[in-house]
Design a protein around this motif. Structure first.
Motif, short mmCIF file in Angstrom:
data_model
loop_
_atom_site.label_atom_id
_atom_site.label_comp_id
_atom_site.label_asym_id
_atom_site.label_seq_id
_atom_site.Cartn_x
_atom_site.Cartn_y
_atom_site.Cartn_z
N PRO A 57 0.83 -1.21 0.00
CA PRO A 57 0.00 0.00 0.00
C PRO A 57 0.86 1.26 0.00
N ASP A 58 0.26 2.36 -0.43
CA ASP A 58 0.95 3.64 -0.36
C ASP A 58 0.80 4.26 1.03
N VAL A 59 -0.35 3.98 1.68
CA VAL A 59 -0.66 4.57 2.97
C VAL A 59 -1.26 3.50 3.89
N VAL A 60 -0.82 3.48 5.14
CA VAL A 60 -1.49 2.71 6.19
C VAL A 60 -2.18 3.72 7.10
N GLY A 74 9.86 -0.21 3.91
CA GLY A 74 10.69 0.94 3.59
C GLY A 74 12.15 0.75 3.97
N ILE A 75 12.39 0.11 5.12
CA ILE A 75 13.76 -0.14 5.57
C ILE A 75 14.52 -0.98 4.56
N LEU A 76 13.82 -1.94 3.95
CA LEU A 76 14.45 -2.81 2.95
C LEU A 76 14.56 -2.13 1.59
N GLY A 77 14.07 -0.89 1.50
CA GLY A 77 14.19 -0.14 0.25
C GLY A 77 13.26 -0.60 -0.85
N MET A 78 12.19 -1.31 -0.48
CA MET A 78 11.28 -1.84 -1.48
C MET A 78 10.16 -0.84 -1.82
N LYS A 79 9.68 -0.11 -0.81
CA LYS A 79 8.66 0.91 -1.05
C LYS A 79 8.47 1.72 0.21
N LYS A 80 8.33 3.04 0.04
CA LYS A 80 8.04 3.90 1.17
C LYS A 80 6.54 3.87 1.42
N VAL A 81 6.16 3.45 2.61
CA VAL A 81 4.76 3.39 3.00
C VAL A 81 4.51 4.47 4.05
N LEU A 82 3.60 5.39 3.77
CA LEU A 82 3.26 6.43 4.73
C LEU A 82 2.38 5.84 5.84
#
Length: 214
Positions: A136-139, A158-166
């Protein structure tokens, strides 16, 4: 001492198992590609009772760009699913792009803190593969304990650099002077942390106060 060693061992086993599960999910590739260009995939965490009512009020304020909408609720929650279906069905231009997912509850009401460690690890076991698959983009969450492992999974993505989740947290309106336990946990890791009383803004300077929003 034996209990502590048991908890450490449980954390190690679950952590190792999660690494393996995440590797399998990433290796296989995500079959779910939520959203298209210009859309925002949102994962909303529902909780029994007032939490679900408040989260649906927040969802009501979102534009049609927030699609698909993924609702996650505890497997013991018997009421929220009907509320979600009624809410989505009442929307004038509903495109039916919503899915309901269930995970184990992190902590039952009045459950002891020692046993809640195990139940939270169990919830995390289901949350990480789910979030890594949905991406998801947002939780969006507002207090139920179920949101803690889901937010942790989003942070890990995000820590793994796969996707930034807000991670957007809105403290329940019933919290006037002190944060909920969930709020205290997520205060440090959320990207946007909203409170609905100025007294909480004074205590927690990182928080955002916009008045009553639900």
């Amino acid at each position: 001492m034996a209990l502590l060693m048991g908890l450490v061992l449980a954390v190690f086993v679950v952590g190792l198992s999660l690494i393996i599960r995440v590797y399998v999910v990433v290796k296989a590739g995500s079959k779910c590609r939520p959203g298209t260009e210009g859309s925002v995939a949102v994962l909303a965490v529902a909780g029994s009772g007032g939490h679900t009512t408040e989260i649906l009020r927040l969802m009501e304020c979102l534009s049609a760009a927030y699609t698909p909408r993924h609702y996650v609720l505890a497997d013991t929650d018997k009421m929220s699913e009907d509320k979600i279906h009624n809410f989505e069905g009442s929307k004038q231009h509903s495109d039916s792009q919503f899915i309901i997912h269930r995970i184990p509850r992190s902590r039952e009401v009045q459950q002891s803190w020692s046993s809640s460690v195990i139940s939270t690890l169990k919830a995390l076991w289901y949350s990480v593969p789910l979030v890594f698959r949905l991406r998801p983009d947002v939780v969006l969450c507002n207090g139920p304990g179920t949101c803690v492992p889901l937010c942790a999974a989003g942070l890990l993505l995000g820590i793994l650099g796969m996707k930034k989740v807000l991670i957007v947290y809105v403290e329940s309106i019933c919290r006037v002077h002190n944060l909920s336990m969930t709020g205290k946990i997520l205060y440090t890791i959320s990207d946007y942390f909203f409170v609905q009383w100025s007294s909480l803004k004074d205590k927690y300077p990182k928080s955002i106060f916009l008045g009553r929003i639900v």
